[in-house]
Scaffold this active site. Structure first.
Site, PDB file in Angstrom:
ATOM      1  N   VAL A 192      -6.164 -20.950 -26.608  1.00  0.00           N
ATOM      2  CA  VAL A 192      -6.167 -21.133 -25.150  1.00  0.00           C
ATOM      3  C   VAL A 192      -5.317 -20.063 -24.465  1.00  0.00           C
ATOM      4  CG1 VAL A 192      -5.565 -22.708 -23.267  1.00  0.00           C
ATOM      5  CG2 VAL A 192      -6.611 -23.594 -25.337  1.00  0.00           C
ATOM      6  N   SER A 218      14.195 -16.691 -18.514  1.00  0.00           N
ATOM      7  CA  SER A 218      13.093 -16.024 -17.822  1.00  0.00           C
ATOM      8  C   SER A 218      13.223 -16.067 -16.301  1.00  0.00           C
ATOM      9  CB  SER A 218      11.781 -16.710 -18.227  1.00  0.00           C
ATOM     10  OG  SER A 218      10.716 -16.115 -17.549  1.00  0.00           O
ATOM     11  N   THR A 278      -2.237 -27.408 -20.588  1.00  0.00           N
ATOM     12  CA  THR A 278      -3.509 -27.937 -21.084  1.00  0.00           C
ATOM     13  C   THR A 278      -3.208 -28.976 -22.168  1.00  0.00           C
ATOM     14  OG1 THR A 278      -3.594 -26.125 -22.669  1.00  0.00           O
ATOM     15  CG2 THR A 278      -4.813 -25.826 -20.619  1.00  0.00           C
ATOM     16  N   LYS A 326      -2.243 -32.448 -23.661  1.00  0.00           N
ATOM     17  CA  LYS A 326      -2.394 -33.850 -23.253  1.00  0.00           C
ATOM     18  C   LYS A 326      -1.158 -34.693 -23.583  1.00  0.00           C
ATOM     19  CE  LYS A 326      -6.126 -33.569 -25.573  1.00  0.00           C
ATOM     20  NZ  LYS A 326      -7.217 -32.659 -25.773  1.00  0.00           N
ATOM     21  N   VAL A 347      -8.179 -32.618 -19.106  1.00  0.00           N
ATOM     22  CA  VAL A 347      -9.359 -33.490 -19.001  1.00  0.00           C
ATOM     23  C   VAL A 347     -10.597 -32.656 -18.682  1.00  0.00           C
ATOM     24  CG1 VAL A 347     -10.377 -35.497 -17.845  1.00  0.00           C
ATOM     25  CG2 VAL A 347      -7.900 -35.385 -18.146  1.00  0.00           C
ATOM     26  N   GLY A 390     -16.371 -25.673 -34.904  1.00  0.00           N
ATOM     27  CA  GLY A 390     -15.085 -25.513 -34.223  1.00  0.00           C
ATOM     28  C   GLY A 390     -14.849 -26.534 -33.115  1.00  0.00           C
ATOM     29  N   GLU A 396     -11.079 -30.900 -34.810  1.00  0.00           N
ATOM     30  CA  GLU A 396      -9.912 -30.349 -35.499  1.00  0.00           C
ATOM     31  C   GLU A 396     -10.105 -30.501 -37.011  1.00  0.00           C
ATOM     32  OE1 GLU A 396      -7.435 -29.131 -33.586  1.00  0.00           O
ATOM     33  OE2 GLU A 396      -8.556 -29.742 -31.824  1.00  0.00           O
ATOM     34  N   LYS A 414      -6.976 -38.829 -22.291  1.00  0.00           N
ATOM     35  CA  LYS A 414      -7.589 -38.330 -21.050  1.00  0.00           C
ATOM     36  C   LYS A 414      -7.717 -39.432 -19.991  1.00  0.00           C
ATOM     37  CE  LYS A 414      -9.895 -34.670 -23.592  1.00  0.00           C
ATOM     38  NZ  LYS A 414     -11.006 -34.336 -24.470  1.00  0.00           N
ATOM     39  N   GLY A 448     -13.136 -25.614 -25.482  1.00  0.00           N
ATOM     40  CA  GLY A 448     -13.518 -24.225 -25.728  1.00  0.00           C
ATOM     41  C   GLY A 448     -12.485 -23.271 -25.148  1.00  0.00           C
TER      42      GLY A 448
END
Ligand code: HSE
Length: 317
Positions: free
Chosen positions: A16, A78, A114, A116, A143, A196, A199, A214, A300
């Protein structure tokens, strides 16, 4: 927020993170984000990359690594005002993402994730902290990836959601579709892994916990506050080919009083019965529009990166 002054720290540079990096650079100009930069990347494997060049992905493929740093230390050091948290999922402890997000929000940095885990298990704590510090805690990618889901409601001022129902796990929907075509559960699962979708350890998918996370996140955002660990969850391991052929789908549902995930036999004219393969779909029952739907990919590389882009752009509205 000022686009000119914005810097992004990316935590976690796997599928990701890299997808987001590519998408950000390919859309940056079109979205008027020239003043925004990805100024740092921190990853367990690749180390701490400061002011990465656009060709960083090629360098990393070639085996290049950078000095290691503790992610929490990197967040504290940072000067980025946006942290994108893309590390791995743990639906039991929500770590290490929870600590990363908590640290970033506490320091007054906006967070896009991203992941969850923190969004399902620690939503209120993190959301309250974000509000207290006057920053945003955004989680569209948790989600249905970039496919509009709960964020659709931002287009509908004042709308009241009465219930939410959906197919929110692509892996199980693919498996059920494959079983409908005559494959056994084991073969269908193997295919999902080869492609893919699932998992290597697919229990979060097939046992329903991914979908439960979700529906918990949506319920949190709607103020219903169902708890992940108290939701009734049943996966698809017991579903046979005959049931799959009769349009059995893994349904996630919530209203103000209840929330569950379980396989349900749907009627042929139910739109959700016709959601195929790895697609996801969500149905909102509302006061002003009645039933509305959104359907599209729920996982994806680039599809999830789109969600983070959506959140990023929303910071500048
Ligand atoms: N494993 C998930 C799915 C990925 O199959 O939908 C996205 O959360």
């Amino acid at each position: 927020m000022q686009k000119k002054k914005s810097k992004i720290l990316v935590l976690g540079f796997g599928t990701v993170g890299q997808g987001f990096y590519e998408l950000f650079h390919s859309k940056q100009e079109a979205l008027g984000l020239k003043g925004v930069s990805i100024s740092e990347i921190v990853d367990m494997k690749y180390g701490h990359i400061i002011d990465p060049e656009e060709n960083i992905l090629d360098e990393l493929k070639g085996g290049k690594t950078y000095p290691k740093i503790e992610p929490v230390q990197a967040i504290k050091n940072s000067d980025a005002n946006i942290v994108c948290e893309f590390t791995w999922l743990d639906l039991k402890s929500a770590e290490p993402a929870f600590t990363h997000i908590h640290t970033a929000l506490g320091l007054g940095k906006n967070v896009i994730t991203t992941n969850k885990g923190p969004s399902a298990l620690k939503f209120r704590e993190l959301n309250d902290l974000a509000k207290e510090r006057g920053v945003k805690f955004l989680m569209k990618g948790t989600v249905m990836a970039g496919t509009p889901s709960f964020n659709l409601l931002e287009l509908l001022p004042g709308i009241e959601v009465k219930s939410v129902r959906g197919i929110m796990n692509g892996t199980t929907n693919f498996i059920l579709g494959s079983m409908e075509e005559g494959n056994t559960f084991d073969i269908a699962l193997q295919k999902a892994q080869q492609l893919g979708y699932a998992e290597a350890d697919p229990s979060n998918d097939v046992d329903g916990f991914d979908a439960a996370a979700k529906i918990t996140i949506i319920s949190n955002l709607l103020g219903w506050n169902h708890e992940f660990n108290k939701i009734e969850v049943e996966g698809i391991r017991e579903i046979n080919q005959e049931q799959a052929k009769q349009k059995t789908k893994l349904i996630a549902y919530a209203d103000r009083n209840t929330a569950y995930v379980k396989p349900m036999k749907l009627s042929n004219d139910d739109i959700l019965a016709n959601v195929k393969g790895v697609m996801n779909a969500i149905e909102f029952e509302t006061d002003t529009l009645g039933i509305i739907y959104s359907m599209g990919p729920g996982a994806g590389r680039i599809q999830t990166a789109q969600a983070a882009m959506t959140d990023l752009v929303s910071l500048f509205r």
